[in-house]
Design a protein around this motif. Structure first.
Motif, PDB file in Angstrom:
ATOM      1  N   UNK A  88       0.836  -1.204   0.000  1.00 39.11           N
ATOM      2  CA  UNK A  88       0.000   0.000   0.000  1.00 39.11           C
ATOM      3  C   UNK A  88       0.864   1.245   0.000  1.00 39.11           C
ATOM      4  N   UNK A  89       0.595   2.137  -0.955  1.00 37.59           N
ATOM      5  CA  UNK A  89       1.192   3.476  -0.927  1.00 37.59           C
ATOM      6  C   UNK A  89       0.039   4.461  -0.722  1.00 37.59           C
ATOM      7  N   UNK A  90       0.019   5.104   0.421  1.00 38.83           N
ATOM      8  CA  UNK A  90      -1.107   5.974   0.800  1.00 38.83           C
ATOM      9  C   UNK A  90      -0.537   7.319   1.232  1.00 38.83           C
ATOM     10  N   UNK A  91      -0.735   8.318   0.398  1.00 37.97           N
ATOM     11  CA  UNK A  91      -0.227   9.650   0.700  1.00 37.97           C
ATOM     12  C   UNK A  91      -1.383  10.639   0.668  1.00 37.97           C
ATOM     13  N   UNK A  92      -1.615  11.263   1.810  1.00 36.03           N
ATOM     14  CA  UNK A  92      -2.699  12.223   1.981  1.00 36.03           C
ATOM     15  C   UNK A  92      -4.033  11.564   1.618  1.00 36.03           C
ATOM     16  N   UNK A  93      -4.701  12.009   0.545  1.00 29.21           N
ATOM     17  CA  UNK A  93      -6.034  11.492   0.233  1.00 29.21           C
ATOM     18  C   UNK A  93      -6.057  10.475  -0.903  1.00 29.21           C
TER      19      UNK A  93
END
Length: 398
Positions: A147-152
């Protein structure tokens, strides 16, 4: 979801400052690069393309295949986006998967929470479709979801590598403070070595630099030393594709080379470790191992490259003793290595000054989080000479 034949975004990661060397490798394999960044690059391809990349790349860390990118302001939207993916067509319900992540979101204090959300969505989806719950855990030797989750914005990948490919698989005896194989390969690629002339590595430790030089000279790729990757545990995997690509690697090996590679160390134990690692890599017959002080290394008349990776006081060694060692390295380069290109890799600029030579280039690297330099010295033997080979990368230099 036929990921093995469906093009999608591929992210290839590498250690910071290795991107120039990774770019050259990827382009040499015939891929078009869409984007470059400090720790990797982006292209488009299938999971079958990922097989080729995993087996061939020396300087990469991971090969990530994108499944979906979507808006996820909070954990709820993350879960909702993930449960829509047909995981039952990607992960064997009787198999095993693990989650890794890179998270920068205001709702998340620890990436472990995000990992649990990903795991819950995958398990709930497969259980709903197959009425069976797959096994999960922290081991990354089977299917790995990243998972790459940056901000929204969240993006979910299959990590087709599993275990990082920056470790090339032949170094069973790491020795003390070893250099990562991908970093070692990159530092050699940054030099003017032509893969045909002499390569000398005093203070060789567990032999990584000398072994990587031998692997480059014979075109042996990392895929020859490893038989388990993340892509092997995805539904639809055809082992014949893997074995065909591996056969190409074997056929490409240069079996007869006329080259001198020397690895020396004052420690008999270190030399034995280096010899065993070289044997695992299949290049032990190409390397002349010498147990001696670095200043007693036998230097061939055929000129080439000499490369040091001495201690630099961060993890081992005593600083005052190292000052003496670095001065002796400089004396040895000046007195015994005329006509060679000399290189010293270090994370300690103050110690580098003790070498007492003017560097023609200072090439930037990181060793872990430590800011390092590869210093290049042109050790003239009479008139100025042409380089062994034109530099084929554009590394960061000072």
């Amino acid at each position: 979801m036929q990921v093995f034949n469906t093009p999608s975004r591929i992210i290839i990661t590498c250690n910071n400052r290795l991107t120039p060397y990774l770019i050259n490798e990827v382009e040499a394999l015939g891929f078009d690069i869409k984007r470059k960044f400090n720790t990797g690059l982006e292209l488009e391809g299938t999971v079958n393309d990922c097989i080729v990349l995993n087996l061939n790349l020396r300087t990469a860390s991971q090969v990530l295949y994108s499944i979906k990118s979507f808006d996820a302001p909070s954990p709820k939207e993350l879960y909702d986006g993930l449960i829509e993916i047909a995981w039952e067509e990607i992960i064997d319900f009787a198999g095993y998967f693990s989650i890794t992540s890179n998270v920068e979101n205001e709702h998340i204090r620890t990436s472990l929470f995000a990992n649990v959300k990903v795991k819950d969505a995958i398990v709930d989806r497969i259980r709903d479709k197959k009425e069976v719950r797959p096994n999960t855990g922290s081991s990354i030797d089977k299917t790995v979801v990243h998972l790459y989750w940056k901000e929204n914005v969240a993006e979910i990948f299959i990590d087709t590598s599993g275990e990082v490919i920056s470790k090339h698989g032949y170094r069973k005896l790491p020795g003390k403070a070893p250099m990562l194989e991908a970093l070692a390969a990159s530092t050699i690629l940054a030099t003017k070595w032509d893969r045909k002339s002499t390569f000398v590595n005093p203070m060789c430790g567990s032999g990584t630099l000398a072994i990587e030089a031998a692997l480059l000279a014979t075109d042996r790729r990392p895929g020859l030393f490893r038989m388990n990757y993340g892509f092997m545990h995805i539904l639809g995997y055809d082992e014949q594709v893997f074995f065909e690509e591996r056969r190409k690697l074997k056929d490409a090996v240069i079996k007869q080379v006329d080259i001198k590679i020397i690895a020396s160390d004052i420690s008999e134990e270190a030399i034995e470790e280096a010899r065993q690692n070289a044997k695992t890599a299949g290049v032990d017959q190409l390397i002349d191992f010498q147990v001696c002080d670095f200043a007693d290394t036998v230097m061939p008349e055929e000129k080439g490259v000499i490369m040091f990776n001495p201690e630099y006081g961060e993890r081992m060694g005593i600083h005052s003793q190292l000052e003496i060692t670095y001065k002796r390295v400089g004396d040895f380069l000046k007195q015994s290595c005329r006509g060679y290109y000399g290189y010293v890799f270090t994370g300690n600029p103050d110690l580098a000054k003790k070498i007492g030579l003017r560097a023609s280039r200072r090439i930037e690297f990181y060793n872990g989080k430590l800011d390092c330099r590869l210093f290049e010295y042109e050790l003239y033997d009479g008139s100025r000479r042409e380089p062994l080979v034109e530099t084929v990368v554009e590394p960061i230099v000072e």
